[in-house]
Design a protein around this motif. Structure first.
Motif, PDB file in Angstrom:
ATOM      1  N   GLY A   1       0.807  -1.216   0.000  1.00 47.18           N
ATOM      2  CA  GLY A   1       0.000   0.000   0.000  1.00 47.18           C
ATOM      3  C   GLY A   1       0.834   1.257   0.000  1.00 47.18           C
ATOM      4  N   VAL A   2       0.135   2.388  -0.069  1.00 43.08           N
ATOM      5  CA  VAL A   2       0.831   3.679  -0.080  1.00 43.08           C
ATOM      6  C   VAL A   2       0.046   4.668   0.764  1.00 43.08           C
ATOM      7  CG1 VAL A   2      -0.316   4.314  -2.261  1.00 43.08           C
ATOM      8  CG2 VAL A   2       1.706   5.568  -1.525  1.00 43.08           C
ATOM      9  N   LEU A   3       0.781   5.437   1.539  1.00 42.82           N
ATOM     10  CA  LEU A   3       0.225   6.537   2.312  1.00 42.82           C
ATOM     11  C   LEU A   3       0.612   7.829   1.609  1.00 42.82           C
ATOM     12  CD1 LEU A   3      -1.164   7.659   4.875  1.00 42.82           C
ATOM     13  CD2 LEU A   3       1.092   7.610   5.987  1.00 42.82           C
ATOM     14  N   ILE A   4      -0.401   8.613   1.224  1.00 49.75           N
ATOM     15  CA  ILE A   4      -0.163   9.872   0.519  1.00 49.75           C
ATOM     16  C   ILE A   4      -0.463  11.014   1.475  1.00 49.75           C
ATOM     17  CG2 ILE A   4      -0.730  11.270  -1.496  1.00 49.75           C
ATOM     18  CD1 ILE A   4      -1.792   8.718  -2.832  1.00 49.75           C
ATOM     19  N   ARG A   5       0.558  11.797   1.790  1.00 50.93           N
ATOM     20  CA  ARG A   5       0.440  12.912   2.723  1.00 50.93           C
ATOM     21  C   ARG A   5       0.430  14.226   1.946  1.00 50.93           C
ATOM     22  NH1 ARG A   5       2.910  12.709   7.794  1.00 50.93           N
ATOM     23  NH2 ARG A   5       4.116  14.526   7.152  1.00 50.93           N
ATOM     24  N   GLY A   6      -0.499  15.109   2.283  1.00 56.40           N
ATOM     25  CA  GLY A   6      -0.505  16.411   1.623  1.00 56.40           C
ATOM     26  C   GLY A   6      -1.764  17.181   1.929  1.00 56.40           C
ATOM     27  N   GLU A   7      -1.702  18.473   1.700  1.00 55.41           N
ATOM     28  CA  GLU A   7      -2.860  19.311   1.969  1.00 55.41           C
ATOM     29  C   GLU A   7      -3.954  19.065   0.945  1.00 55.41           C
ATOM     30  OE1 GLU A   7       0.104  22.028  -0.303  1.00 55.41           O
ATOM     31  OE2 GLU A   7       0.197  20.472   1.249  1.00 55.41           O
ATOM     32  N   LYS A   8      -5.110  19.601   1.207  1.00 56.84           N
ATOM     33  CA  LYS A   8      -6.245  19.435   0.297  1.00 56.84           C
ATOM     34  C   LYS A   8      -5.941  20.109  -1.038  1.00 56.84           C
ATOM     35  CE  LYS A   8      -9.719  19.212   3.977  1.00 56.84           C
ATOM     36  NZ  LYS A   8      -9.985  17.776   3.778  1.00 56.84           N
ATOM     37  N   GLY A   9      -6.555  19.579  -2.100  1.00 53.88           N
ATOM     38  CA  GLY A   9      -6.406  20.194  -3.410  1.00 53.88           C
ATOM     39  C   GLY A   9      -5.150  19.800  -4.147  1.00 53.88           C
ATOM     40  N   THR A  10      -4.555  18.651  -3.801  1.00 52.01           N
ATOM     41  CA  THR A  10      -3.331  18.213  -4.478  1.00 52.01           C
ATOM     42  C   THR A  10      -3.556  16.931  -5.275  1.00 52.01           C
ATOM     43  OG1 THR A  10      -2.667  17.230  -2.349  1.00 52.01           O
ATOM     44  CG2 THR A  10      -1.684  19.345  -2.935  1.00 52.01           C
ATOM     45  N   ALA A  11      -4.804  16.685  -5.669  1.00 51.76           N
ATOM     46  CA  ALA A  11      -5.178  15.604  -6.602  1.00 51.76           C
ATOM     47  C   ALA A  11      -5.014  14.205  -6.026  1.00 51.76           C
ATOM     48  CB  ALA A  11      -4.388  15.725  -7.906  1.00 51.76           C
ATOM     49  N   LYS A  12      -5.010  14.061  -4.714  1.00 52.21           N
ATOM     50  CA  LYS A  12      -4.834  12.739  -4.104  1.00 52.21           C
ATOM     51  C   LYS A  12      -5.981  11.802  -4.476  1.00 52.21           C
ATOM     52  CE  LYS A  12      -4.535  14.230   0.185  1.00 52.21           C
ATOM     53  NZ  LYS A  12      -4.718  15.686  -0.013  1.00 52.21           N
ATOM     54  N   SER A  13      -7.203  12.202  -4.146  1.00 44.70           N
ATOM     55  CA  SER A  13      -8.344  11.331  -4.426  1.00 44.70           C
ATOM     56  C   SER A  13      -8.607  11.213  -5.919  1.00 44.70           C
ATOM     57  CB  SER A  13      -9.595  11.843  -3.708  1.00 44.70           C
ATOM     58  OG  SER A  13      -9.926  13.146  -4.140  1.00 44.70           O
ATOM     59  N   THR A  14      -8.356  12.277  -6.666  1.00 43.69           N
ATOM     60  CA  THR A  14      -8.530  12.232  -8.127  1.00 43.69           C
ATOM     61  C   THR A  14      -7.633  11.167  -8.739  1.00 43.69           C
ATOM     62  OG1 THR A  14      -9.112  14.582  -8.221  1.00 43.69           O
ATOM     63  CG2 THR A  14      -8.352  13.564 -10.264  1.00 43.69           C
ATOM     64  N   ALA A  15      -6.383  11.107  -8.289  1.00 45.69           N
ATOM     65  CA  ALA A  15      -5.435  10.134  -8.832  1.00 45.69           C
ATOM     66  C   ALA A  15      -5.864   8.708  -8.544  1.00 45.69           C
ATOM     67  CB  ALA A  15      -4.042  10.400  -8.260  1.00 45.69           C
ATOM     68  N   VAL A  16      -6.342   8.461  -7.326  1.00 39.76           N
ATOM     69  CA  VAL A  16      -6.754   7.096  -6.947  1.00 39.76           C
ATOM     70  C   VAL A  16      -7.904   6.625  -7.817  1.00 39.76           C
ATOM     71  CG1 VAL A  16      -7.653   5.661  -5.088  1.00 39.76           C
ATOM     72  CG2 VAL A  16      -5.948   7.420  -4.579  1.00 39.76           C
ATOM     73  N   ARG A  17      -8.935   7.451  -7.924  1.00 41.06           N
ATOM     74  CA  ARG A  17     -10.122   7.044  -8.701  1.00 41.06           C
ATOM     75  C   ARG A  17      -9.798   6.921 -10.184  1.00 41.06           C
ATOM     76  NH1 ARG A  17     -12.257  10.810  -4.853  1.00 41.06           N
ATOM     77  NH2 ARG A  17     -13.515   9.715  -3.292  1.00 41.06           N
ATOM     78  N   ALA A  18      -8.938   7.796 -10.681  1.00 40.51           N
ATOM     79  CA  ALA A  18      -8.598   7.749 -12.103  1.00 40.51           C
ATOM     80  C   ALA A  18      -7.786   6.509 -12.441  1.00 40.51           C
ATOM     81  CB  ALA A  18      -7.824   9.008 -12.494  1.00 40.51           C
ATOM     82  N   LEU A  19      -6.918   6.092 -11.532  1.00 44.07           N
ATOM     83  CA  LEU A  19      -6.078   4.923 -11.809  1.00 44.07           C
ATOM     84  C   LEU A  19      -6.925   3.662 -11.952  1.00 44.07           C
ATOM     85  CD1 LEU A  19      -3.249   3.770 -12.163  1.00 44.07           C
ATOM     86  CD2 LEU A  19      -3.133   3.466  -9.693  1.00 44.07           C
ATOM     87  N   ALA A  20      -8.000   3.557 -11.184  1.00 45.90           N
ATOM     88  CA  ALA A  20      -8.856   2.362 -11.271  1.00 45.90           C
ATOM     89  C   ALA A  20      -9.426   2.195 -12.673  1.00 45.90           C
ATOM     90  CB  ALA A  20      -9.979   2.455 -10.254  1.00 45.90           C
ATOM     91  N   GLU A  21      -9.632   3.293 -13.388  1.00 45.99           N
ATOM     92  CA  GLU A  21     -10.172   3.226 -14.739  1.00 45.99           C
ATOM     93  C   GLU A  21      -9.203   2.565 -15.714  1.00 45.99           C
ATOM     94  OE1 GLU A  21     -13.445   4.881 -15.981  1.00 45.99           O
ATOM     95  OE2 GLU A  21     -13.563   4.002 -13.986  1.00 45.99           O
ATOM     96  N   LEU A  22      -7.912   2.536 -15.355  1.00 45.15           N
ATOM     97  CA  LEU A  22      -6.900   1.976 -16.249  1.00 45.15           C
ATOM     98  C   LEU A  22      -6.565   0.522 -15.932  1.00 45.15           C
ATOM     99  CD1 LEU A  22      -4.381   4.973 -16.344  1.00 45.15           C
ATOM    100  CD2 LEU A  22      -6.282   4.488 -17.902  1.00 45.15           C
ATOM    101  N   MET A  23      -7.142   0.011 -14.856  1.00 42.27           N
ATOM    102  CA  MET A  23      -6.812  -1.356 -14.441  1.00 42.27           C
ATOM    103  C   MET A  23      -7.425  -2.371 -15.404  1.00 42.27           C
ATOM    104  SD  MET A  23      -5.077  -1.279 -11.548  1.00 42.27           S
ATOM    105  CE  MET A  23      -5.490  -2.750 -10.614  1.00 42.27           C
ATOM    106  N   PRO A  24      -6.695  -3.456 -15.691  1.00 40.48           N
ATOM    107  CA  PRO A  24      -7.281  -4.513 -16.527  1.00 40.48           C
ATOM    108  C   PRO A  24      -8.534  -5.081 -15.878  1.00 40.48           C
ATOM    109  CG  PRO A  24      -4.904  -4.847 -16.212  1.00 40.48           C
ATOM    110  CD  PRO A  24      -5.320  -3.769 -15.261  1.00 40.48           C
ATOM    111  N   GLN A  25      -9.511  -5.432 -16.698  1.00 42.05           N
ATOM    112  CA  GLN A  25     -10.700  -6.077 -16.164  1.00 42.05           C
ATOM    113  C   GLN A  25     -10.321  -7.429 -15.556  1.00 42.05           C
ATOM    114  OE1 GLN A  25     -13.845  -6.249 -19.059  1.00 42.05           O
ATOM    115  NE2 GLN A  25     -14.205  -4.047 -18.981  1.00 42.05           N
ATOM    116  N   GLN A  26     -11.114  -7.881 -14.591  1.00 40.75           N
ATOM    117  CA  GLN A  26     -10.801  -9.132 -13.919  1.00 40.75           C
ATOM    118  C   GLN A  26     -11.997 -10.073 -13.946  1.00 40.75           C
ATOM    119  OE1 GLN A  26     -11.791  -7.748  -9.303  1.00 40.75           O
ATOM    120  NE2 GLN A  26      -9.665  -7.742  -9.997  1.00 40.75           N
TER     121      GLN A  26
END
Length: 345
Positions: free
Chosen positions: A39-64
């Motif tokens: 896993g990964v812990l992402i530290r940073g203030e609000k507005g630095t695309a943390k949640s955007t990156a997580v949700r966007a990456l799931a769209e690129l995952m191979p189907q299972q």
């Protein structure tokens, strides 16, 4: 294999369109290629695309492929990792129904209870009827998915302990009285937090495989690109997503190729020596850091299309796997700028 964006009411902002934050994006990709990194812990203030990156990456995952009627979405090709019910059906000669699905982001709310996270046992049925009735929780839904914990530093410590235990073991066990139920819970763990709202205990922070610090971009050109991209996305989301689709498919292909190559990646004795040299040289306690550093370096080699780990892989992996494990004063900022120290070791 189709990696096109899911047909949502509102398209998700593309991973490939994220500007900067290279260490965060790399740490996320490493973990979806190899969840054993921890896993990964992402530290940073609000507005630095943390949640955007997580949700966007799931769209690129191979189907299972998954057992269609299993609450844990067991892999029909991996009997060893199945739940007890799916294994029993296989042993009885039953054909398991199979569905093809996208990887999901399963979110753990800050206010979640222990039963909501772990699942709950109906003790009245167990005692009165002799039947164990288990209501699966979030850790069941997260099996083979991405488990996203926003503001992980605001969760109760015992809940963080429980999800980290499941992440490490790949199994969730619920025990009440003399009754115990276990089920597979293998997931890619992503935690995000704003340090201004409080820190995690060092013992918990250490159990995340990787840790990155993100902040507002200081390069003027990058900040302009962030604004321009966001405005373009808001004006015409479908067109913006389409414009970045080719870059997204390239990332998806790299992830799939690295997953196939990873089991063949080898680390020679000189690589193990470099791992220990860095952890000792940087004053890392325990052995979790050594193992995580090696797994991260092997994954980076796979992403680069190589079967042999290089010293440069280890040094680059150290920037992700070791900063949160360095000895520091209580409440002191983690030292993420350790590149110069690594070069001197």
């Amino acid at each position: 294999m189709n990696h096109a964006p899911t047909q949502n009411a509102q398209p998700l902002y593309p991973f490939a369109a994220l500007v900067g934050q290279d260490q965060m994006k790399l740490a996320l990709i490493i973990n979806v290629v190899n969840p054993r990194v921890g896993g990964v812990l992402i530290r940073g203030e609000k507005g630095t695309a943390k949640s955007t990156a997580v949700r966007a990456l799931a769209e690129l995952m191979p189907q299972q492929k998954a057992v269609a009627d299993c609450p844990y979405a067991c892999d029909p090709r991996d009997a060893a990792a199945m739940c007890a019910a799916c294994r029993a059906r296989l042993s009885a000669g039953q054909e398991l129904p199979v569905a093809t699905r996208r990887v999901r982001v399963v979110e753990l709310p800050v206010g979640a209870t222990e039963d909501r996270l772990l699942g709950s046992l109906d003790m009245e049925s167990a005692i009165g009827e002799g039947q164990t009735r288990f209501q699966p929780g979030i850790l069941a839904a997260a099996n083979r998915q991405i488990l996203y914990v926003d503001e992980v530093n605001l969760l109760d410590d015992h809940l963080v302990d429980a999800l980290l235990d499941a992440a490490a073991m790949g199994v969730n066990t619920v025990e009440r009285e003399s009754i115990s139920v276990s089920h597979p819970s293998r997931f890619t763990l992503v935690g995000t937090m704003n340090p201004e709202e409080g820190e995690l205990r060092p013992q918990l922070t250490d159990r995340f495989g990787l840790c990155v610090q993100v902040g507002g971009l200081s390069d003027p050109a990058q900040r302009v690109a962030v604004i321009a991209n966001r405005l373009a996305f808001e004006k015409d989301p479908a067109r913006f997503v389409k414009a970045h689709a080719a870059a997204g498919r390239a990332i998806a292909r790299a992830i799939a190729a690295a997953r196939r190559l990873l089991p063949k990646v080898q680390a020679g004795p000189e690589i193990l020596d470099r791992v220990v040299q860095l952890t000792l040289g940087l004053g890392v306690d325990g052995h979790r850091g050594d193992l995580t550093l090696l797994k991260c370096a092997m994954t980076m080699a796979a992403l680069d299309g190589r079967r042999a780990v290089l010293r440069s892989d280890v040094d680059a992996a150290a920037l992700l796997a070791l900063p949160h494990r360095l000895r520091r004063r209580p409440l002191a900022e983690m030292d993420f700028d350790i590149a110069a120290r690594i070069r001197r070791i």
